[in-house]
Write a protein that holds these residues in place. Structure first.
Motif, PDB file in Angstrom:
ATOM      1  N   GLU A   3      13.847   4.417   9.578  1.00  0.00           N
ATOM      2  CA  GLU A   3      14.234   3.187   8.877  1.00  0.00           C
ATOM      3  C   GLU A   3      14.106   2.007   9.844  1.00  0.00           C
ATOM      4  O   GLU A   3      13.578   0.965   9.502  1.00  0.00           O
ATOM      5  CB  GLU A   3      15.700   3.280   8.402  1.00  0.00           C
ATOM      6  CG  GLU A   3      15.960   4.267   7.289  1.00  0.00           C
ATOM      7  CD  GLU A   3      15.308   3.825   5.997  1.00  0.00           C
ATOM      8  OE1 GLU A   3      15.703   2.782   5.466  1.00  0.00           O
ATOM      9  OE2 GLU A   3      14.391   4.534   5.528  1.00  0.00           O
ATOM     10  N   HIS A  88       2.512  -2.483   7.115  1.00  0.00           N
ATOM     11  CA  HIS A  88       3.839  -1.886   6.906  1.00  0.00           C
ATOM     12  C   HIS A  88       3.673  -0.460   6.418  1.00  0.00           C
ATOM     13  O   HIS A  88       2.839  -0.244   5.552  1.00  0.00           O
ATOM     14  CB  HIS A  88       4.610  -2.724   5.867  1.00  0.00           C
ATOM     15  CG  HIS A  88       6.077  -2.486   5.912  1.00  0.00           C
ATOM     16  ND1 HIS A  88       6.716  -1.657   5.033  1.00  0.00           N
ATOM     17  CD2 HIS A  88       7.022  -2.952   6.753  1.00  0.00           C
ATOM     18  CE1 HIS A  88       8.010  -1.633   5.326  1.00  0.00           C
ATOM     19  NE2 HIS A  88       8.218  -2.422   6.353  1.00  0.00           N
ATOM     20  N   PRO A  89       4.401   0.534   6.947  1.00  0.00           N
ATOM     21  CA  PRO A  89       5.427   0.455   7.986  1.00  0.00           C
ATOM     22  C   PRO A  89       4.863   0.000   9.332  1.00  0.00           C
ATOM     23  O   PRO A  89       3.689   0.194   9.621  1.00  0.00           O
ATOM     24  CB  PRO A  89       5.950   1.905   8.070  1.00  0.00           C
ATOM     25  CG  PRO A  89       4.862   2.744   7.507  1.00  0.00           C
ATOM     26  CD  PRO A  89       4.177   1.912   6.481  1.00  0.00           C
ATOM     27  N   LYS A 102      10.335   1.100   9.080  1.00  0.00           N
ATOM     28  CA  LYS A 102      10.277   0.068   8.043  1.00  0.00           C
ATOM     29  C   LYS A 102      10.764  -1.278   8.578  1.00  0.00           C
ATOM     30  O   LYS A 102      10.421  -2.318   8.036  1.00  0.00           O
ATOM     31  CB  LYS A 102      11.157   0.479   6.853  1.00  0.00           C
ATOM     32  CG  LYS A 102      10.642   1.717   6.135  1.00  0.00           C
ATOM     33  CD  LYS A 102      11.582   2.027   4.985  1.00  0.00           C
ATOM     34  CE  LYS A 102      11.365   3.441   4.486  1.00  0.00           C
ATOM     35  NZ  LYS A 102      12.491   3.907   3.667  1.00  0.00           N
ATOM     36  N   LEU A 300      16.263  -3.811   4.513  1.00  0.00           N
ATOM     37  CA  LEU A 300      15.931  -2.440   4.096  1.00  0.00           C
ATOM     38  C   LEU A 300      16.434  -2.170   2.679  1.00  0.00           C
ATOM     39  O   LEU A 300      15.757  -1.521   1.879  1.00  0.00           O
ATOM     40  CB  LEU A 300      16.502  -1.425   5.102  1.00  0.00           C
ATOM     41  CG  LEU A 300      15.783  -1.429   6.462  1.00  0.00           C
ATOM     42  CD1 LEU A 300      16.581  -0.688   7.524  1.00  0.00           C
ATOM     43  CD2 LEU A 300      14.387  -0.811   6.316  1.00  0.00           C
ATOM     44  N   LEU A 303      14.119  -3.429   0.073  1.00  0.00           N
ATOM     45  CA  LEU A 303      12.874  -2.668  -0.142  1.00  0.00           C
ATOM     46  C   LEU A 303      13.049  -1.604  -1.211  1.00  0.00           C
ATOM     47  O   LEU A 303      12.092  -1.111  -1.802  1.00  0.00           O
ATOM     48  CB  LEU A 303      12.442  -1.962   1.154  1.00  0.00           C
ATOM     49  CG  LEU A 303      11.988  -2.812   2.336  1.00  0.00           C
ATOM     50  CD1 LEU A 303      11.581  -1.921   3.500  1.00  0.00           C
ATOM     51  CD2 LEU A 303      10.828  -3.725   1.938  1.00  0.00           C
TER      52      LEU A 303
END
Ligand code: NAP
Length: 304
Positions: A3, A88-89, A102, A300, A303
């Motif tokens: 993450e 991304h990531p 991320k 996060l 997302l």
């Protein structure tokens, strides 16, 4: 795939790790080959809240890291060698090893600015140093110089008086930049002398430091100054080499923030001295580490 990756392990990175770990993000901290940052090079820290008797810099770091580990932060004690924030990531590499995340928090801090003299680099570790805490003990009974007039220079000079016979502060102006309390300590210390309006033109010596060539900035005259050691304390430069071309940096190389702690790349955040050249305190770095972790957590969530 993580993450969150945090690059750097001074108070900013470690505080971010505590907050992110407590939020269940299981952050990976790429802590550098010399973990802990600049606090590892200091002795007594008297202004970190909660420690009225003072606390050793490395002890603060050890305690914050333990706290982050307790909540599940993972550490890799190695240097990040490159990053790719263009897709991304995001990717962070350590040599051939690639880590994906991320979100990223940059907390790589800043390091010593050198005078830029050939002789300075040639005699580095042979009488030239930037860390009195690390090296003062090698200058027992000797004459040493400290270059600079800020808080760091005065702290270095004061620490050096524990070992050296005489400490001469060489400063390019005729007044110190350091805070009043530190100035008073330096002026009241009988082992400390001052050379005002002076610049170091060259570090003298073949195998070890034997002296300095000093220029008087007012008259332009140069003179030799005999000493066996010289400590450079003229400020710092941000550790942002691996981020060049990946995120927005200012003229001096510090990371620019766009939205609270977020950089111009969405999902990449920053904390501590790598952004903040104004306050540069352990406590302000820790505070910004907390902010960056909270901002990363929000990002996060967005997302999902
Ligand atoms: P600084 O405050 O930027 O001071 C750098 C000093 O070096 C200045 O006196 C500057 O001269 C001189 N200098 C800069 N470039 C030079 C060059 N090329 N040649 C000769 N001299 C040069 O840096 P710092 O002392 O490392 O402090 C950084 C920050 O950390 C500051 O905010 C400071 O308050 C903080 N700090 C706090 C503590 C504490 O609270 N105990 C301890 C250490 C650091 P000029 O004065 O002419 O510009």
């Amino acid at each position: 795939m993580k993450e969150l990756i945090i690059i750097g392990s001074g108070p900013a990175g470690l505080t971010a790790a505590i907050y992110a770990a407590r939020a269940g993000l299981e952050p990976l901290v790429i802590s550098g080959s010399m973990p802990g940052g600049q606090l590892m090079l200091t002795t007594e820290v008297e202004n970190y809240p909660g420690f009225p008797e003072g606390i050793q810099g490395p002890v603060i770091i050890e305690k914050i890291r333990k706290q982050a580990e307790k909540f599940g932060a993972e550490f890799v004690d190695d240097d990040a060698t490159s990053v790719n924030f263009s897709s991304h990531p995001f990717e962070v590499r350590i040599g051939d090893d690639s880590y994906k995340a991320k979100a990223v928090i940059i907390a790589t801090g800043a390091s010593t600015k050198w005078l830029g003299l050939e002789s300075e680099q040639r005699l580095l570790g042979k009488g030239v140093s930037s860390c009195a805490t690390c090296d003062a003990i090698f200058f027992k009974g000797m004459n040493v110089a400290v270059v600079g007039g800020g808080d760091t220079a005065v702290e270095e000079a004061l620490f050096l008086t524990k070992h050296a016979d005489r400490v001469t502060m060489i400063h390019r102006r005729d007044e110190l930049r350091a805070s009043k309390i530190l100035q008073d300590r330096a002026f009241n210390n009988k082992k400390i002398d001052f050379k005002w309006n002076s610049l170091v033109d060259e570090v003298l010596g073949k195998k070890r430091v034997e002296g300095l060539l000093i220029k008087d900035v007012k008259t332009g005259q140069t003179s030799k100054f005999e000493c066996q050691g010289v400590f450079i304390a003229i400020g710092q430069k941000p550790n942002t080499d691996i981020f060049k071309g990946q995120i927005e940096l200012d003229r001096k190389g510090y990371v620019i923030v766009r939205n609270n702690t977020e950089t111009n790349v969405k999902g990449v955040f920053v904390a501590g001295d790598v952004h903040d050249y104004r306050y540069r305190q352990a406590i302000t770095a820790a505070g910004m580490g907390c902010q960056a972790a909270l901002d990363a957590e929000k990002y996060l969530e967005s997302l999902e």
